[in-house]
Design an enzyme around this catalytic site. Structure first.
Site, PDB file in Angstrom:
ATOM      1  N   SER A  42      40.037  33.652  37.847  1.00 44.92           N
ATOM      2  CA  SER A  42      39.540  33.924  36.500  1.00 44.92           C
ATOM      3  C   SER A  42      40.627  33.748  35.457  1.00 44.92           C
ATOM      4  CB  SER A  42      38.984  35.337  36.414  1.00 44.92           C
ATOM      5  OG  SER A  42      38.569  35.596  35.084  1.00 44.92           O
ATOM      6  N   LYS A  85      34.619  38.018  42.568  1.00 50.36           N
ATOM      7  CA  LYS A  85      34.657  37.172  41.361  1.00 50.36           C
ATOM      8  C   LYS A  85      33.280  37.133  40.696  1.00 50.36           C
ATOM      9  CE  LYS A  85      36.030  34.436  38.130  1.00 50.36           C
ATOM     10  NZ  LYS A  85      35.124  33.423  37.727  1.00 50.36           N
ATOM     11  N   HIS A 137      32.892  40.266  38.868  1.00 51.45           N
ATOM     12  CA  HIS A 137      33.732  40.135  37.667  1.00 51.45           C
ATOM     13  C   HIS A 137      32.944  39.419  36.563  1.00 51.45           C
ATOM     14  CE1 HIS A 137      36.139  37.520  35.082  1.00 51.45           C
ATOM     15  NE2 HIS A 137      37.106  38.430  35.119  1.00 51.45           N
ATOM     16  N   ASN A 138      32.312  38.321  36.925  1.00 49.13           N
ATOM     17  CA  ASN A 138      31.562  37.559  35.928  1.00 49.13           C
ATOM     18  C   ASN A 138      30.360  38.343  35.413  1.00 49.13           C
ATOM     19  OD1 ASN A 138      33.409  35.558  36.566  1.00 49.13           O
ATOM     20  ND2 ASN A 138      31.909  33.926  36.404  1.00 49.13           N
ATOM     21  N   GLU A 177      31.639  40.583  32.977  1.00 48.58           N
ATOM     22  CA  GLU A 177      31.979  39.737  31.810  1.00 48.58           C
ATOM     23  C   GLU A 177      30.723  39.518  30.943  1.00 48.58           C
ATOM     24  OE1 GLU A 177      34.134  36.003  32.793  1.00 48.58           O
ATOM     25  OE2 GLU A 177      32.495  34.959  31.799  1.00 48.58           O
TER      26      GLU A 177
END
Ligand code: 6PG
Length: 486
Positions: free
Chosen positions: A129, A183, A186-187, A190
């Site tokens: 990222s 990940k 994480h997105n 986000e």
């Protein structure tokens, strides 16, 4: 012949920047390969300082790597990744390491890892990222894969990762697809964070009439305090930008239909399968979907809305501008805590389902720098899990309880005001509803259970007795102990 300790396959912007990042660190020699030679040539010519070892064929590329060969694939997620893996497997040997640095779906990574492992070659799915700049200067990296591959890969990845408080933002997240799973979450966070910031902007703009440039100053101010984060910082930059063609704020000429590449949707789909409410993230995904329905929006544009004095209706008075803006800031902070709390719940559930030993505190630690959701309060998340590794919900950690104590009144006012004014705040509102649901002593799901039992004899449990029960709704409405047939 000099051999490289790391190779990069796929030299579009992310791959090129990552290759340059590797090359800029002491001790690394970088091999590069791209399907088309022209792209490789451009990179090598533009960056002679990197000392790249460039190859025209995949065989040459393999020969240019020291053993165990380690190559990181930076191509579009999906079939292009499978094609490159096949090419590398054909020229690599047992013990070598293939890393997929794209945004792959974690179940694809699990499948690929299993298949590649059979050849004796290691396959590592690594979430990376930080966008283009992060790739060049220091991303946050979330690798999965085997312990064996981490021995070789760990130092190489540590050499390029962002560093916070002397610690590189990379850790061995867990086996096979764990890195890409984290990940993905994480997105998802986000998405939620971006939507929450967008809602805060909309509330301030429509609530106070301030122009984007002034709202940019508010975000810059917020970025000096507890909300300090990359996304708040870039929000101020975007709001400040003036369109050269029209002289109006850029944000007013950008079409308000938000696209996506899939990771947010995957997060929600996965969370649904795992039974984890990630409502903030889901609302962010749906908000983008709603925005991208121009026909429906045009048809609905004349639907009735609140009256003009809507802002005054919530509590009968007009709030001062400063107090209102501060309320929005607190509501944003509270909702953001919920988004992270839900994201970590999804990580816990995923780890349990797929047998990964994921250290939640380490995840918060490697998200402190390099990545898109980097934020000051991630230190607090690391602390919370360090103090209590078995924490059942992040929002119940003492630090966050204090945050809720401080923010919840303003949060409620902002959500109520927004509803009165007809300003959509799906992420603010759903986060508050989640918070109230979580802390509720009793939920109306007892009624849902009653309804299920009524129409489908789905049975229910009681608060005062062990066992499973059914009411004979179409008979004399007496209660019976349920049997297997119910
Ligand atoms: C990152 C970003 C990166 C990318 C997303 C954007 O961590 O560096 O998340 O992976 O910008 O894919 O996703 P959408 O296009 O779906 O918004």
């Amino acid at each position: 012949m000099v051999q490289a300790n790391i190779g990069v396959v796929g030299l579009a912007v992310m791959g090129s920047n990552l290759a340059r990042n590797f090359a800029s660190r002491e001790g690394n020699t970088v091999a590069v390969y791209n399907r088309t030679w022209a792209k490789t040539q451009t990179l090598v010519t533009d960056h002679p300082e990197a000392g790249f070892i460039a190859s025209k064929t995949i065989e040459e590329f393999a020969a240019s790597l020291a053993k165990p060969r380690t190559a990181i694939i930076m191509v579009k997620a999906g079939t292009p990744t499978d094609a490159v893996i096949d090419e590398l497997v054909a020229v690599f040997e047992p013990g070598d390491i293939i890393v997929d640095g794209g945004n792959a779906l974690f179940t694809d990574t699990i499948r690929r890892e299993k298949a590649v492992r059979e050849t004796g070659i290691n396959f590592v799915g690594a979430g990376i990222s930080g966008g283009e700049e992060g790739a060049l200067k220091g991303p946050s990296i979330m690798p999965g894969g085997s312990d064996e591959s981490w021995v070789t890969l760990g130092p190489i990845l540590k050499s390029i990762a962002a560093v916070v408080d002397g610690e590189p933002c990379v850790t061995h997240v867990g086996h096979d697809g764990a890195g890409h799973f984290v990940k993905m979450i994480h997105n998802g966070i986000e998405y939620a964070d971006m939507q929450l910031i967008a809602e805060a902007y909309d509330l301030i703009r429509r609530g106070t009439g301030k122009p984007p440039a002034e709202i940019a100053d508010i975000f810059t101010e917020w970025n000096k305090g507890e909300l300090e984060s990359y996304l708040i910082e870039i929000t101020a930059e975007v709001l400040k930008q003036v369109d050269a063609k029209t002289g109006t704020p850029l944000v007013d000429v950008i079409l308000d239909e938000a696209g996506s590449k899939g990771t947010g949707v995957w997060t929600v789909q996965t969370a649904l399968d795992l039974g984890v409410p990630v409502s903030g993230i889901a609302e962010a995904v749906f908000a983008r979907a709603l925005s991208s329905k121009p026909e429906q929006r045009a048809a609905a544009a004349s639907l009735p809305g609140p009256d003009e004095n809507a802002w005054k209706l919530a509590d009968g008075s007009e709030t001062s501008t400063d107090a209102f803006i501060e309320g929005v800031r607190l509501a944003l902070y509270a909702s953001k805590v919920i988004a992270y709390s839900q994201g970590f719940d999804a990580i816990v559930a995923g780890a349990e389902q797929y047998g990964w030993d994921i250290k939640k505190g380490d995840i918060a630690r490697i998200w402190r720098g390099g990545c898109i959701i980097r934020a000051r309060f991630l230190n607090r998340i690391t602390d919370a899990y360090a103090e209590n590794p078995g924490l059942v919900a992040l929002v119940t950690a003492p630090f966050f309880v204090d945050v809720m104590e401080r923010t919840q009144t303003a949060w409620r006012t902002v959500v109520a005001d927004a509803a009165h004014a007809g300003i959509p705040t799906p992420a603010f509102s759903s986060s508050l509803a989640y918070y109230d649901g979580l802390r509720a002593d009793r939920l109306p799901t007892s009624l849902v259970q009653g309804q299920r039992d009524f129409f489908g004899a789905h049975t229910y449990k009681r608060v005062d007795r062990e066992g499973t029960f059914h009411t004979l709704w179409s008979g004399d409405r007496s209660e019976i102990e349920a049997t297997d047939s119910h």
